[in-house]
Scaffold this motif. Structure first.
Motif, PDB file in Angstrom:
ATOM      1  N   ARG A  26      43.796  40.420  15.127  1.00 40.12           N
ATOM      2  CA  ARG A  26      43.256  41.734  15.501  1.00 40.12           C
ATOM      3  C   ARG A  26      41.775  41.799  15.118  1.00 40.12           C
ATOM      4  O   ARG A  26      41.304  41.067  14.251  1.00 40.12           O
ATOM      5  CB  ARG A  26      44.023  42.847  14.799  1.00 40.12           C
ATOM      6  CG  ARG A  26      45.510  42.877  15.137  1.00 40.12           C
ATOM      7  CD  ARG A  26      45.759  43.146  16.615  1.00 40.12           C
ATOM      8  NE  ARG A  26      47.161  43.268  16.944  1.00 40.12           N
ATOM      9  CZ  ARG A  26      47.847  44.402  16.983  1.00 40.12           C
ATOM     10  NH1 ARG A  26      47.252  45.533  16.706  1.00 40.12           N
ATOM     11  NH2 ARG A  26      49.115  44.409  17.319  1.00 40.12           N
ATOM     12  N   ARG A  27      41.061  42.738  15.729  1.00 43.79           N
ATOM     13  CA  ARG A  27      39.622  42.861  15.484  1.00 43.79           C
ATOM     14  C   ARG A  27      39.300  44.273  15.028  1.00 43.79           C
ATOM     15  O   ARG A  27      39.885  45.252  15.507  1.00 43.79           O
ATOM     16  CB  ARG A  27      38.843  42.519  16.747  1.00 43.79           C
ATOM     17  CG  ARG A  27      39.170  41.139  17.295  1.00 43.79           C
ATOM     18  CD  ARG A  27      38.596  40.939  18.675  1.00 43.79           C
ATOM     19  NE  ARG A  27      37.155  40.689  18.630  1.00 43.79           N
ATOM     20  CZ  ARG A  27      36.361  40.771  19.693  1.00 43.79           C
ATOM     21  NH1 ARG A  27      36.849  41.144  20.866  1.00 43.79           N
ATOM     22  NH2 ARG A  27      35.070  40.514  19.580  1.00 43.79           N
ATOM     23  N   ALA A  28      38.338  44.371  14.109  1.00 42.91           N
ATOM     24  CA  ALA A  28      37.944  45.661  13.550  1.00 42.91           C
ATOM     25  C   ALA A  28      36.424  45.758  13.486  1.00 42.91           C
ATOM     26  O   ALA A  28      35.730  44.766  13.251  1.00 42.91           O
ATOM     27  CB  ALA A  28      38.530  45.838  12.153  1.00 42.91           C
ATOM     28  N   VAL A  29      35.932  46.972  13.678  1.00 46.31           N
ATOM     29  CA  VAL A  29      34.514  47.288  13.500  1.00 46.31           C
ATOM     30  C   VAL A  29      34.415  48.366  12.437  1.00 46.31           C
ATOM     31  O   VAL A  29      35.140  49.372  12.491  1.00 46.31           O
ATOM     32  CB  VAL A  29      33.870  47.790  14.810  1.00 46.31           C
ATOM     33  CG1 VAL A  29      32.480  48.362  14.548  1.00 46.31           C
ATOM     34  CG2 VAL A  29      33.809  46.668  15.841  1.00 46.31           C
ATOM     35  N   VAL A  30      33.522  48.167  11.472  1.00 45.29           N
ATOM     36  CA  VAL A  30      33.279  49.168  10.428  1.00 45.29           C
ATOM     37  C   VAL A  30      31.798  49.496  10.430  1.00 45.29           C
ATOM     38  O   VAL A  30      30.952  48.616  10.202  1.00 45.29           O
ATOM     39  CB  VAL A  30      33.705  48.664   9.040  1.00 45.29           C
ATOM     40  CG1 VAL A  30      33.489  49.768   7.992  1.00 45.29           C
ATOM     41  CG2 VAL A  30      35.156  48.199   9.041  1.00 45.29           C
ATOM     42  N   GLU A  99      32.723  42.155  23.525  1.00 46.21           N
ATOM     43  CA  GLU A  99      33.621  41.528  24.477  1.00 46.21           C
ATOM     44  C   GLU A  99      35.022  41.457  23.894  1.00 46.21           C
ATOM     45  O   GLU A  99      35.196  41.168  22.707  1.00 46.21           O
ATOM     46  CB  GLU A  99      33.139  40.120  24.832  1.00 46.21           C
ATOM     47  CG  GLU A  99      31.792  40.086  25.541  1.00 46.21           C
ATOM     48  CD  GLU A  99      31.358  38.676  25.878  1.00 46.21           C
ATOM     49  OE1 GLU A  99      32.008  37.719  25.405  1.00 46.21           O
ATOM     50  OE2 GLU A  99      30.363  38.519  26.614  1.00 46.21           O
ATOM     51  N   GLY A 100      36.019  41.716  24.726  1.00 45.35           N
ATOM     52  CA  GLY A 100      37.403  41.601  24.286  1.00 45.35           C
ATOM     53  C   GLY A 100      37.932  42.884  23.673  1.00 45.35           C
ATOM     54  O   GLY A 100      37.224  43.885  23.543  1.00 45.35           O
ATOM     55  N   PRO A 101      39.210  42.854  23.287  1.00 46.93           N
ATOM     56  CA  PRO A 101      39.855  44.056  22.739  1.00 46.93           C
ATOM     57  C   PRO A 101      39.386  44.385  21.325  1.00 46.93           C
ATOM     58  O   PRO A 101      38.828  43.542  20.620  1.00 46.93           O
ATOM     59  CB  PRO A 101      41.344  43.685  22.750  1.00 46.93           C
ATOM     60  CG  PRO A 101      41.355  42.192  22.642  1.00 46.93           C
ATOM     61  CD  PRO A 101      40.150  41.718  23.392  1.00 46.93           C
ATOM     62  N   LEU A 102      39.627  45.635  20.937  1.00 39.10           N
ATOM     63  CA  LEU A 102      39.293  46.113  19.594  1.00 39.10           C
ATOM     64  C   LEU A 102      40.466  46.909  19.064  1.00 39.10           C
ATOM     65  O   LEU A 102      40.934  47.842  19.719  1.00 39.10           O
ATOM     66  CB  LEU A 102      38.038  46.990  19.647  1.00 39.10           C
ATOM     67  CG  LEU A 102      37.614  47.672  18.341  1.00 39.10           C
ATOM     68  CD1 LEU A 102      37.274  46.628  17.270  1.00 39.10           C
ATOM     69  CD2 LEU A 102      36.419  48.591  18.582  1.00 39.10           C
ATOM     70  N   HIS A 103      40.946  46.531  17.887  1.00 39.34           N
ATOM     71  CA  HIS A 103      42.132  47.172  17.322  1.00 39.34           C
ATOM     72  C   HIS A 103      41.793  48.368  16.431  1.00 39.34           C
ATOM     73  O   HIS A 103      42.473  49.396  16.463  1.00 39.34           O
ATOM     74  CB  HIS A 103      42.926  46.152  16.516  1.00 39.34           C
ATOM     75  CG  HIS A 103      44.197  46.695  15.928  1.00 39.34           C
ATOM     76  ND1 HIS A 103      45.189  47.262  16.701  1.00 39.34           N
ATOM     77  CD2 HIS A 103      44.633  46.784  14.645  1.00 39.34           C
ATOM     78  CE1 HIS A 103      46.196  47.659  15.922  1.00 39.34           C
ATOM     79  NE2 HIS A 103      45.869  47.397  14.675  1.00 39.34           N
ATOM     80  N   SER A 146      41.262  50.428  24.488  1.00 37.19           N
ATOM     81  CA  SER A 146      42.394  50.547  25.394  1.00 37.19           C
ATOM     82  C   SER A 146      43.049  49.185  25.633  1.00 37.19           C
ATOM     83  O   SER A 146      44.277  49.080  25.733  1.00 37.19           O
ATOM     84  CB  SER A 146      41.932  51.146  26.730  1.00 37.19           C
ATOM     85  OG  SER A 146      42.996  51.260  27.645  1.00 37.19           O
ATOM     86  N   ALA A 147      42.230  48.150  25.695  1.00 35.62           N
ATOM     87  CA  ALA A 147      42.749  46.804  25.954  1.00 35.62           C
ATOM     88  C   ALA A 147      43.654  46.316  24.827  1.00 35.62           C
ATOM     89  O   ALA A 147      44.547  45.496  25.056  1.00 35.62           O
ATOM     90  CB  ALA A 147      41.592  45.829  26.154  1.00 35.62           C
ATOM     91  N   ASP A 148      43.443  46.813  23.624  1.00 37.20           N
ATOM     92  CA  ASP A 148      44.293  46.406  22.507  1.00 37.20           C
ATOM     93  C   ASP A 148      45.719  46.885  22.692  1.00 37.20           C
ATOM     94  O   ASP A 148      46.671  46.215  22.300  1.00 37.20           O
ATOM     95  CB  ASP A 148      43.733  46.954  21.191  1.00 37.20           C
ATOM     96  CG  ASP A 148      44.608  46.628  19.993  1.00 37.20           C
ATOM     97  OD1 ASP A 148      44.505  45.505  19.468  1.00 37.20           O
ATOM     98  OD2 ASP A 148      45.433  47.486  19.606  1.00 37.20           O
ATOM     99  N   ASP A 205      46.224  55.789  26.735  1.00 40.20           N
ATOM    100  CA  ASP A 205      45.723  54.452  26.415  1.00 40.20           C
ATOM    101  C   ASP A 205      46.245  53.945  25.071  1.00 40.20           C
ATOM    102  O   ASP A 205      45.832  52.883  24.604  1.00 40.20           O
ATOM    103  CB  ASP A 205      44.188  54.470  26.364  1.00 40.20           C
ATOM    104  CG  ASP A 205      43.577  54.908  27.685  1.00 40.20           C
ATOM    105  OD1 ASP A 205      43.994  54.371  28.727  1.00 40.20           O
ATOM    106  OD2 ASP A 205      42.698  55.791  27.672  1.00 40.20           O
ATOM    107  N   ASN A 206      47.129  54.744  24.465  1.00 42.81           N
ATOM    108  CA  ASN A 206      47.677  54.397  23.143  1.00 42.81           C
ATOM    109  C   ASN A 206      46.575  54.214  22.099  1.00 42.81           C
ATOM    110  O   ASN A 206      46.642  53.315  21.253  1.00 42.81           O
ATOM    111  CB  ASN A 206      48.557  53.144  23.225  1.00 42.81           C
ATOM    112  CG  ASN A 206      49.828  53.386  24.009  1.00 42.81           C
ATOM    113  OD1 ASN A 206      50.441  54.444  23.916  1.00 42.81           O
ATOM    114  ND2 ASN A 206      50.225  52.406  24.803  1.00 42.81           N
ATOM    115  N   ILE A 207      45.585  55.084  22.174  1.00 48.57           N
ATOM    116  CA  ILE A 207      44.527  55.128  21.161  1.00 48.57           C
ATOM    117  C   ILE A 207      44.726  56.392  20.335  1.00 48.57           C
ATOM    118  O   ILE A 207      44.831  57.486  20.891  1.00 48.57           O
ATOM    119  CB  ILE A 207      43.127  55.160  21.806  1.00 48.57           C
ATOM    120  CG1 ILE A 207      42.890  53.926  22.673  1.00 48.57           C
ATOM    121  CG2 ILE A 207      42.045  55.285  20.739  1.00 48.57           C
ATOM    122  CD1 ILE A 207      41.642  54.018  23.538  1.00 48.57           C
TER     123      ILE A 207
END
Length: 309
Positions: A26-30, A99-103, A146-148, A205-207
């Motif tokens: 999974r990916r996270a941004v802080v 780029e790519g999904p973000l969890h 949303s992609a996550d 989008d399950n966000i």
């Protein structure tokens, strides 16, 4: 709608909250992860195996924190990216490059009770940094979230939101004397309202998005308020950075928050809705979780950002 309670509380640390959580892949941004609560939040998320991006203004400080996180967790998948929340172009550059999904998106960065200042667009500095920048970041990353398929947004607010609702006719203090605490309060109310509307608007989008009060901790946030010597909070209510980051990590990772959004948490538990200032660190003002206010703020934010482009 039942109130969310957890086994954690005032003294829980971020590491305790994340124990047993595996976010490998999974990916996270802080945001604001170059010091304080953001750095600790990023460190513990990296400890769960997540790929973590530190979104910071000070790249050198961010690189130092990233190196420390890798050394303490063994996770080498820690990146640093430039982000100035008060600059719409900087936010756009960040979201365009992603780029790519973000969890997980942790909207942690902020300024508190800063001297009167305005952005190039004429926005009051705290509203621009604490709310509009994060709003633009989250909406710009919507497709990645949303992609996550099961993404979470964490909005770091404050009990300071009880200082002021959104003053719709004068958000930018154009007609009233500037008050740094009222400006801060308004921006922190905006953080809660964002969580309410993002959860409603992006449910398909399950966000989910939740807001929180981390507690009283001494970090760079207090640089305009006298720091440890300010005496605004009794000593027994002061948290360590590890304790203050616990609630962000809880909302970002806990299975107990699966599918839960639009709520406000204090000491790792959902707090009561109140109609008057509490004089404590608990309670969320009714105006800060009002659905109509949340929709109105979303529309206002979109309008302001559209004018800035």
């Amino acid at each position: 709608m039942s109130t969310i309670t957890t086994p954690f509380g005032f003294s829980s640390t971020a590491a305790e909250v994340a124990k047993g959580i595996d976010l490998t892949g999974r990916r996270a941004v802080v945001t604001g992860a170059s010091s304080g609560l953001g750095a600790e939040t990023a460190r513990v998320l990296a400890g769960t195996g997540a790929s973590v991006t530190l979104a910071v203004r000070d790249m050198a400080a961010g690189e130092r924190v990233a190196k420390d996180i890798t050394a303490s967790t063994g996770n080498r998948d820690v990146q640093v990216a430039h982000l100035d929340l008060a600059d719409p172009q900087s936010v756009t550059a960040f979201t365009t490059a992603w780029e790519g999904p973000l969890h997980v998106l942790v909207n942690n960065a902020g300024v508190m009770a800063s001297p009167e200042q305005y952005t190039e667009q004429g926005w009051e500095w705290q509203f621009a940094t604490n709310h509009l920048g994060h709003f633009a970041l989250a909406t710009g990353l919507h497709d990645a979230l949303s992609a996550d398929g099961n993404a979470r947004i964490v909005a770091v607010s404050s009990t300071g939101h009880q200082q002021s609702p959104i003053v719709w006719d004068d958000v930018n203090f154009a007609f009233r004397p500037y008050d740094p605490w009222l400006a801060y309060g308004q921006s922190k109310t905006a953080n809660v309202l964002f969580a309410v509307e993002a959860t409603r608007r992006w449910a398909g989008d399950n966000i989910t998005a939740n807001a929180l009060m981390p507690g009283a901790t001494y970090t760079n946030l207090q640089r305009h308020t006298g720091g440890r010597g300010s005496g605004r909070v009794p000593a027994e209510l002061i948290k360590t950075v590890e304790q203050g980051a616990a609630i962000s990590v809880l909302l970002a990772t806990s299975p107990l928050l699966e599918g839960i959004g639009g709520r406000y948490f204090v000491d790792c538990n959902e707090t009561d809705t109140v109609d008057r200032r509490t004089g404590t660190l608990h309670g969320v003002a009714r105006y800060a979780v009002d659905a109509d206010n949340a929709r109105r703020l979303w529309d206002l934010s979109e309008s302001l950002l559209t004018q800035a482009i």
